[in-house]
Design a protein around this motif. Structure first.
Motif, PDB file in Angstrom:
ATOM      1  N   ALA A  45     -73.033  65.357  -3.685  1.00  0.00           N
ATOM      2  CA  ALA A  45     -71.835  66.183  -3.654  1.00  0.00           C
ATOM      3  C   ALA A  45     -71.855  67.216  -4.778  1.00  0.00           C
ATOM      4  N   ALA A  46     -72.394  66.833  -5.935  1.00  0.00           N
ATOM      5  CA  ALA A  46     -72.517  67.787  -7.039  1.00  0.00           C
ATOM      6  C   ALA A  46     -73.467  68.932  -6.670  1.00  0.00           C
ATOM      7  N   LEU A  47     -74.532  68.614  -5.959  1.00  0.00           N
ATOM      8  CA  LEU A  47     -75.439  69.658  -5.479  1.00  0.00           C
ATOM      9  C   LEU A  47     -74.720  70.636  -4.554  1.00  0.00           C
ATOM     10  N   VAL A  48     -73.920  70.101  -3.631  1.00  0.00           N
ATOM     11  CA  VAL A  48     -73.158  70.955  -2.718  1.00  0.00           C
ATOM     12  C   VAL A  48     -72.174  71.826  -3.508  1.00  0.00           C
ATOM     13  N   THR A  49     -71.540  71.240  -4.513  1.00  0.00           N
ATOM     14  CA  THR A  49     -70.610  71.999  -5.357  1.00  0.00           C
ATOM     15  C   THR A  49     -71.326  73.142  -6.064  1.00  0.00           C
ATOM     16  N   TRP A  50     -72.490  72.859  -6.594  1.00  0.00           N
ATOM     17  CA  TRP A  50     -73.275  73.884  -7.293  1.00  0.00           C
ATOM     18  C   TRP A  50     -73.651  75.032  -6.352  1.00  0.00           C
ATOM     19  N   VAL A  51     -74.136  74.701  -5.166  1.00  0.00           N
ATOM     20  CA  VAL A  51     -74.512  75.736  -4.193  1.00  0.00           C
ATOM     21  C   VAL A  51     -73.285  76.562  -3.810  1.00  0.00           C
ATOM     22  N   GLY A  52     -72.156  75.888  -3.611  1.00  0.00           N
ATOM     23  CA  GLY A  52     -70.932  76.608  -3.283  1.00  0.00           C
ATOM     24  C   GLY A  52     -70.497  77.551  -4.385  1.00  0.00           C
ATOM     25  N   LEU A  53     -70.664  77.124  -5.643  1.00  0.00           N
ATOM     26  CA  LEU A  53     -70.275  77.982  -6.769  1.00  0.00           C
ATOM     27  C   LEU A  53     -71.173  79.206  -6.862  1.00  0.00           C
ATOM     28  N   LEU A  54     -72.453  79.043  -6.537  1.00  0.00           N
ATOM     29  CA  LEU A  54     -73.378  80.176  -6.595  1.00  0.00           C
ATOM     30  C   LEU A  54     -72.997  81.275  -5.606  1.00  0.00           C
ATOM     31  N   HIS A  55     -72.347  80.906  -4.516  1.00  0.00           N
ATOM     32  CA  HIS A  55     -71.996  81.870  -3.478  1.00  0.00           C
ATOM     33  C   HIS A  55     -70.591  82.436  -3.643  1.00  0.00           C
ATOM     34  N   ARG A  56     -69.969  82.176  -4.752  1.00  0.00           N
ATOM     35  CA  ARG A  56     -68.629  82.702  -5.015  1.00  0.00           C
ATOM     36  C   ARG A  56     -68.709  83.840  -6.034  1.00  0.00           C
ATOM     37  N   SER A  57     -67.842  84.823  -5.841  1.00  0.00           N
ATOM     38  CA  SER A  57     -67.786  85.912  -6.817  1.00  0.00           C
ATOM     39  C   SER A  57     -67.161  85.445  -8.118  1.00  0.00           C
ATOM     40  N   SER A  58     -66.171  84.534  -8.013  1.00  0.00           N
ATOM     41  CA  SER A  58     -65.549  83.967  -9.197  1.00  0.00           C
ATOM     42  C   SER A  58     -66.234  82.648  -9.528  1.00  0.00           C
TER      43      SER A  58
END
Length: 622
Positions: A45-58
């Protein structure tokens, strides 16, 4: 992404709840599967969170779960802050924890309270995630206390041993002293209307905090970090904590909990930026701790004690990096250290397991031939922590020393001397354990054996990570590296250190030379000897007499005060209480005499009483 962050946090808690509700006779395989599965799910889940954060402008996302403390101007919700710094912590905490959980299923096999052990581990990981994912200092403090109490339970796991019970209490008390610093920092921040949310602090600290107030906050935070991250003057609880099982040493006292203080200092970088004297104090404490702990490690006989003082020294490097403003270098070393120090602790556990509990380096030797998996993986950890390329420790430690060089040449020189000592004591440990004569045959009846696959597999994964983790933040290149990833959080990048390209190459060459110097010196001195009293003075073996100083300066005087207080209690308080009780008892005995049980006596008393009342009334009327 927000749902993944919640799963990261809650999976270990669910694992803990499942474990405590299992039947006492639940199989070890079931218990290990539940505990390890929960942490593995948290890592994914932490990996998914990291990938999601990389694709956000903020790069800063707040996940508010529910309101909690709200009184006056204090508002502290239960909320998560998902940003580059917290995600970095989430990834390495859950990743390393999952490997250690898997290793523990083999190492702890057959131990009593198997289920309780893994329940504590799961609860610890949950508390650590609360600490690093919290949106505000109040919630961080909850996780801070949670990892403290879990550490106490796990250090004192073998509670029937006096040494383990004492070590648990020592760790608990030292950490409580540090906790006072964190509380004071919170009180000062709140009294200056900065708020206790991290985003609030980042935006309002420069406006509401004077230089003096900021310095006091920084010093209070340093006290808190010194307790949790084992820095001078609160470092000497950590070696005693090695009384816990080896997986506990790897998880709590090498890879995760002891880095919490460093994380807190980096998180509070906006406040540190307001106090130059405060940052200098942090840098000095870190450099001195790294040096002192390294000198002590050179004279320890217990394999886990060497690694414990090594941990203190490495965290000193991280604190030094924070003090000189190299926040990216501090986090880089924290991640790299988690890999190679967890590898070294688990490798030492494999050695101890093969020798049926033996931890004395003088009773080992020649284990390379009988531990075909532990030996090469431990070798990787040894080279990584010694600072040789291309292993992660070379790049991570080099980044810290480069930052120190740009800030203060004296601190850099002390860091270089510490690097020589690090390569020396780790080579000494490696040679005494794996090379030379098979001294274990003098005391051990059975032949050593390699650990089972469930223990070996995490060693291999950690060895690969310790080899290639340097790619996370290669020097002289600051595009898409760990440093640039967390820059938005701390506001300072290693690219602004100010050392030229030629200077960085020169410093890197010096790092290699000093590592080789320490390594070769130790090889030449220890390959044919197990004892060199001149190099192992009692002063270092006794931890610079630090415990003796505290014992004579604090322990014994406070004990005498307690004894005098006991005498006051016996002589004054007890006598007063006993005197009052005696008087009451005597008066009760006197009154008891009028209770004869004869009706005529009671009738006579009533008649006399009525007569007196009548006489009184007649006298009043007259």
């Amino acid at each position: 992404m927000t749902h993944a962050a919640l799963v990261t946090l809650l999976a270990p808690l669910v694992g803990f709840l499942v474990l405590v509700t299992l039947r006492r006779d639940a199989s070890e395989r079931l218990v290990g599967s539940v505990a390890t599965g929960a942490i593995t799910l948290s890592f994914l889940a932490a990996l998914v969170t990291w990938v999601g954060l990389l694709h956000r402008s903020s790069r800063e996302v707040t996940v508010t779960l529910f309101g909690w403390l709200s009184t006056g101007s204090l508002h502290a919700p239960v909320a998560l802050l998902v940003d580059p710094l917290s995600v970095t912590m989430m990834l390495f905490v859950t990743g390393v924890s999952a490997l250690i959980h898997l290793y523990s299923t083999g190492y702890m096999q057959g131990e009593r309270d198997f289920r309780k052990f893994f329940a504590y581990l799961n609860l610890f990981v949950f508390s650590m995630l609360v600490l690093v994912m919290a949106d505000n200092l109040v919630m961080t403090f909850v996780g801070w206390e949670g990892v403290g109490v879990c550490s106490y339970w796990l250090v004192a796991y073998y509670f029937d041993r006096d040494s383990a019970a004492s070590a648990g209490k020592k760790a608990f008390i030292y950490n409580r002293v540090g906790d006072l610093g964190l509380l004071i920092a919170m009180f000062i921040l709140f009294s200056h209307h900065t708020g206790l949310g991290y985003l609030q602090i980042a935006t309002s600290a420069s406006t509401h905090l004077s230089g003096t107030a900021a310095t006091w906050v920084v010093l209070a935070l340093l006290l808190g970090a010194s307790g949790k991250s084992a820095q001078i003057p609160l470092f000497n609880w950590l070696p005693d904590a090695m009384e816990g099982p080896t997986p506990v040493s790897a998880l709590i006292h090498a890879a995760t909990m002891v880095t919490a203080g460093v994380y807190l200092l980096v998180r509070m970088a906006p406040v540190l930026a307001l106090s130059g004297s405060g940052r200098t104090t942090i840098a000095v404490v870190g450099a001195l701790t790294a040096f002192v702990a390294a000198t002590i490690a050179t004279s320890q006989k217990d394999i886990k004690k060497v690694l414990a003082f090594s941990t203190i020294s490495q965290i000193g490097y991280m604190v030094l990096a924070v003090g000189v403003g190299a926040y990216g270098a501090a986090i880089f070393l924290m991640v790299a250290h988690a890999f190679f120090k967890a590898l070294l602790f688990l490798g030492s556990g494999s050695v101890i397991h093969s020798l049926h509990g033996e931890q004395d380096l003088r009773k080992m030797g020649a284990l390379a031939a009988v531990l075909p998996w532990t030996y090469p993986t431990f070798l990787v950890g040894w080279l990584a922590i010694s600072g040789l390329p291309p292993f992660a420790g070379f790049f991570a430690k080099g980044a810290v020393l480069t930052g120190a060089y740009a800030h203060n040449k004296t601190l850099w020189a002390l860091g270089v001397v510490t690097a020589v000592l690090t390569a020396y004591y780790m080579t000494r440990l490696f040679v005494l354990t794996f090379r030379g004569r098979a001294r274990y045959r003098d005391t051990l009846d059975a032949e050593p054996h390699e650990s089972p696959a469930v223990m070996v597999a995490p060693l291999v994964v950690l060895a690969v990570a310790a080899t290639f983790a340097g790619a996370l933040d290669l020097p002289w290149s600051h595009q898409h590296t760990l440093d640039t990833f967390i820059t938005s959080t701390v506001g300072v990048s290693a690219s602004t250190i100010g050392v030229s390209g030629t200077g960085q190459w020169t410093l890197a060459l010096i790092d290699v030379v000093v590592a080789l110097l320490g390594l070769l010196a130790a090889f030449s001195l220890w390959r044919s000897s197990t004892a060199r009293p001149a190099l192992e003075p009692r002063f270092l073996e006794r931890v610079w007499y630090w415990d003796d100083l505290y014992d004579r300066g604090l322990g014994r005087p406070l004990t005498r005060v307690a004894e005098e207080t006991t005498r006051v209690d016996d002589v004054v308080v007890d006598r007063v209480v006993e005197g009052v009780a005696g008087r009451v008892s005597a008066s009760a005995a006197g009154l008891k005499k009028v209770q004869t049980g004869l009706v005529r006596h009671y009738a006579l008393g009533m008649t006399l009483g009525v007569s007196l009342i009548v006489v009184y009334l007649v006298a009043r009327v007259g």
